[in-house]
Design an enzyme around this catalytic site. Structure first.
Site, PDB file in Angstrom:
ATOM      1  N   CYS A 115      68.162 132.567  41.061  1.00  0.00           N
ATOM      2  CA  CYS A 115      66.797 131.684  41.450  1.00  0.00           C
ATOM      3  C   CYS A 115      67.179 130.487  40.209  1.00  0.00           C
ATOM      4  O   CYS A 115      67.502 129.782  40.226  1.00  0.00           O
ATOM      5  CB  CYS A 115      65.988 132.318  41.414  1.00  0.00           C
ATOM      6  SG  CYS A 115      64.082 131.496  42.031  1.00  0.00           S
ATOM      7  N   ARG A 119      55.824 125.607  48.933  1.00  0.00           N
ATOM      8  CA  ARG A 119      56.808 127.579  48.487  1.00  0.00           C
ATOM      9  C   ARG A 119      57.328 127.947  49.505  1.00  0.00           C
ATOM     10  O   ARG A 119      56.782 128.477  50.261  1.00  0.00           O
ATOM     11  CB  ARG A 119      55.790 128.090  47.007  1.00  0.00           C
ATOM     12  CG  ARG A 119      56.785 128.359  46.503  1.00  0.00           C
ATOM     13  CD  ARG A 119      56.288 128.877  45.321  1.00  0.00           C
ATOM     14  NE  ARG A 119      56.893 129.260  43.922  1.00  0.00           N
ATOM     15  CZ  ARG A 119      57.070 129.289  42.987  1.00  0.00           C
ATOM     16  NH1 ARG A 119      56.669 127.270  42.852  1.00  0.00           N
ATOM     17  NH2 ARG A 119      58.054 129.734  42.599  1.00  0.00           N
ATOM     18  N   HIS A 152      65.446 137.783  45.417  1.00  0.00           N
ATOM     19  CA  HIS A 152      64.824 138.602  43.565  1.00  0.00           C
ATOM     20  C   HIS A 152      64.791 140.282  44.449  1.00  0.00           C
ATOM     21  O   HIS A 152      65.171 140.430  45.538  1.00  0.00           O
ATOM     22  CB  HIS A 152      63.543 138.642  43.338  1.00  0.00           C
ATOM     23  CG  HIS A 152      63.045 136.848  42.368  1.00  0.00           C
ATOM     24  ND1 HIS A 152      64.165 137.161  41.237  1.00  0.00           N
ATOM     25  CD2 HIS A 152      62.994 135.875  43.413  1.00  0.00           C
ATOM     26  CE1 HIS A 152      63.795 136.159  41.396  1.00  0.00           C
ATOM     27  NE2 HIS A 152      62.857 134.955  42.138  1.00  0.00           N
TER      28      HIS A 152
END
Lengths: 472, 275
Positions: free
Chosen positions: B116, B165, B227
């Site tokens: 990320c 997002r 993640h």
């Protein structure tokens, strides 16, 4: 106050929805408000104007529900009639549901001059709730890593709060946790009266921050904060070497906190209302914090210290936040965890007086649990190493828990024990199996996320071991 | 080629001290005290444990702001995710203080796993939604633009922040296998001709939500938005990185297989999640 026709319709439909949900045996806490909000978003603000003593809001990552209950109990003790969203939905729609169920079909709240609103508010919804309710007081407990899939970053939530607080009436009092730098800093940029509370008992300090800590930066200049004391997560005594900003000295401070495992704690306070002592019947340092926050709020509202003491001393745990009950001669401890810091706190309390746990761990990934389950890697599962008699992983993401336990080395030594680890995703089945394996007279611990907690609780309610939440 | 030492490694998940191999591996953990969101720390734990279970001595070296790096000392770099404000804080240190040493190490065959924000910072440039552009390390030929900067939208509340997002469960095809995890990023990453993607998006947004690519690979540096943390649920990727890292010192090493039954179950659940 007279409602507009569209507000009357919103109110009527909302009340109707709630009645239908209740009749079908469900305790809908947000749908009626959501329906009403969709029809007329101004309804909440209009209804709230009918609350004679105004409203106070309680927000923060951890401790909202328990603090809200303590504050409501203190106000009740002082002869007021608190309206609270105790059923759990803490978004604007939950507050709307509460108000519309208290209001008549014409939108009138009871004419009592004793009404006061005591609302728990979700962190992300604070700006909207402030805009609707213009509260007279706001308590902010802490801001920890929680549900990053919804709120992205704690810094972002802090910046939303800072913007929202700028729009408060100048008379609104803020009750802020001095030990949380992100919360304490909010008091710097507003003209409003602020009461800081904090922990001054140095015996609670740890040498270094645990890894669930998530704000170690100075909110003013973003340099490293130096901690002289660290309590849990990023709560402690801190100062910024670069810009000089430091923890504000709390006017209400807990200088002596004695925590007795599951039995609760005794807190000695220094306050603007003189020295006080609180007996908290709930376990752990985090509940002591909740009591300090609640007391600070209640004193500030003018509640007599003796009344506050009685209220804090008699409050029962909020459902699932470490509830204890009997099932066929076995003691069941049901603990809600929401994020790494609440997991760490709850686990520490559970382990304090026990050698080994018979444990059900339940992890769901619905929106209210956090859809991203990566938070379990920031939680201290390492605490469980060598402390498990057996463990059943349950919930939709049971296998993720098993992997986390494995990498925490918490399964070492259990592997040779058949049934040392079981993966049973179905919650009721996991609870049944766990109860069967717990000998009568012994204790079973269940640590669970939000929606799994409700499912487990419903199963225990159906069998008569617990009362439904709307009767607690 | 494998040596008797590695052959001897046990596969049960517990180390056998009597048959400890002589292999060593040093993990350089970049900014552990700043970038500690989203459980990415679990990747380092995963690497450590999978080495330990095979009797490989793994050491974790924290590389904080102002810590100098010896390029020959680090076998595997790790850098995790963090907030924009945290990114700004480490950007200067990463590029100015550590940049040369890291690029030297990567050219010499060191391995890296970047998640990320870490992935974004190893590209050439990051453009946040407010404030100036940040120069990255430039290991990956990639640029990342925050969606709100790209669309010139203002972010004022939770709802507007969430609109562009990229958040949700993600499945990626990598070398004929599936990788699972959760993505949560506002930046859209575009790869240049000098970088190749880690894999193809099966479910989710990946690099930018447009071209179905996810992550980047340059030499032995791997960047990704996964993640979860990514490694414990994708042990094949973990072992791939461990193998590459050992190769630098010891040549080709055959890793003893471990019992990955629990990891496989967790992955199987993740493969069937909704977005």
């Amino acid at each position: 106050m007279a409602l507009h026709p569209s507000q009357l319709i919103a109110l009527g439909v909302g009340k109707g929805t709630r009645a239908l949900l209740r009749r079908s045996g469900r305790g809908g806490t947000s749908l009626p408000g959501l329906v009403a909000e969709r029809i007329d978003p101004r309804l909440t603000g209009e209804l709230a104007q009918g609350i004679s003593n105004g409203s106070l809001l309680i927000t923060g990552t951890n401790g909202k529900t328990t603090s809200t209950r303590m504050i409501a109990a203190a106000l009740r003790g002082a002869g007021l009639l608190p309206i609270t969203n105790r059923e759990g939905s803490n978004m604007l729609r939950g507050i709307t549901t509460t108000l519309l169920s208290e209001a008549s079909w014409r939108g009138r709240l009871s004419a009592s001059e004793h009404l006061i609103g005591v609302f728990e508010v979700d962190e992300g919804h604070l700006p909207r709730v402030i805009a609707e309710l213009a509260p007279r007081m706001i308590l902010i407990t802490n801001l920890c890593r929680d549900q990053l899939d919804r709120y992205f970053e704690v810094d972002f939530v802090a910046s939303l709060w800072a913007t929202a607080l700028q729009r408060l009436p100048a008379t609104t009092t803020l009750i802020l946790n001095a030990d949380d730098p992100l919360v304490a800093y909010l008091g710097e940029s507003v003209p409003n009266p602020v009461l800081y509370y904090g922990l001054e008992d140095v015996r609670w300090g740890r040498p270094q921050l645990q890894h669930s800590a998530d704000s170690r930066r100075c909110p003013r200049c973003m340099s490293d904060l130096e901690y002289s004391l660290s309590f849990y997560a990023h709560l402690g005594h801190y100062a910024c070497v670069a810009c000089g900003w430091h923890r504000p000295t709390p006017r209400l401070s807990a200088w002596h906190v004695e925590v007795g495992g599951l039995d609760g704690s005794t807190i000695k306070l220094q306050t603007p209302w003189g020295p006080q002592t609180l007996e908290v019947p709930l376990p752990g340092l985090f509940n002591a914090y909740n009591a300090i926050a609640a007391a600070a709020t209640a004193y500030s509202l003018g509640v007599e210290p003796a009344v506050v003491r009685a209220a804090v001393g008699s409050v029962a745990g909020a459902f699932g936040r470490l509830e204890s009950f009997a099932v066929d001669g076995r003691r069941v401890l049901l603990a809600l965890v929401k994020n790494p810091s609440s997991f760490d706190q709850v686990t520490e309390v559970l382990l304090r007086k026990r050698n080994a746990l018979r444990l059900v761990l339940a992890l769901n990934d619905n929106t209210q649990d956090s859809r991203d389950v990566s938070w379990i890697w920031d939680a201290g599962f390492e605490q469980l190493r060598g402390r498990l008699e057996w463990v059943i992983a349950s919930g939709h993401r049971a296998a993720d828990l098993a992997v986390r336990l494995k990498y925490a080395s918490a399964l070492d030594g259990l592997a040779s024990n058949p049934g040392g680890l079981s993966i049973i995703p179905a919650l009721r089945q996991a609870a049944d199996q766990a109860l069967r394996r717990t000998p009568p007279g012994e204790e079973l611990t269940i640590i669970t996320t939000y929606t799994a907690m409700w499912a487990l609780r419903a199963a225990f309610v159906r069998r008569g071991h617990l009362r439904p939440f709307w009767q607690t | 080629m494998s040596t008797p030492d590695e052959e001897a490694c046990r596969s049960t998940g517990t180390p056998d001290p009597a048959r400890r191999s002589a292999l060593r591996l040093t993990i350089g953990y970049l900014y552990p005290s700043v970038l500690s969101q989203y459980g990415d720390w679990g990747n380092v734990l995963c690497l450590e444990q999978r080495c330990r279970w095979r009797g490989i001595a793994a050491e974790v070296l924290p590389l904080e702001v102002d810590t100098p790096i010896d390029p020959s000392a680090v076998d595997l770099f790790f850098m995790g995710g963090g907030a924009d404000s945290q990114q700004r804080l480490i950007a200067r240190d990463l590029v100015v203080v550590k940049g040369d040493a890291i690029r030297t190490a990567i050219e010499a065959g060191s391995v890296a796993l970047l998640i990320c924000a870490g992935y974004q910072m190893w590209g050439r440039l990051y453009r946040p939604f407010r404030g100036d552009d940040l120069a990255g390390l430039g290991v990956f030929d990639a640029e990342t633009i925050h969606w709100a900067a790209e669309e010139q939208t203002k972010i004022t509340d939770i709802t507007s922040a969430g609109r562009g997002r990229m958040v949700g469960n993600m499945v990626v095809e990598w070398e004929g296998r599936r990788l699972v995890g959760f993505e949560n990023h506002g930046g859209r990453t575009y790869l240049g001709a000098g970088a190749r993607p880690l894999g193809r998006v099966v479910m989710g947004a990946g690099n930018n939500g447009k071209d179905r690519t996810e992550g980047a690979i340059y030499r032995h540096a791997y960047g990704t938005y996964l993640h979860g943390p990514v490694l414990p649920k994708n042990p094949a990727l973990a072992d791939h990185l461990i193998g590459l890292a050992l190769q630098r010192r010891y040549g080709e090493v055959a890793l003893a297989p471990l019992d990955d039954g629990l990891e496989a179950q967790a992955q199987a659940v993740a493969l069937h999640l909704r977005r």
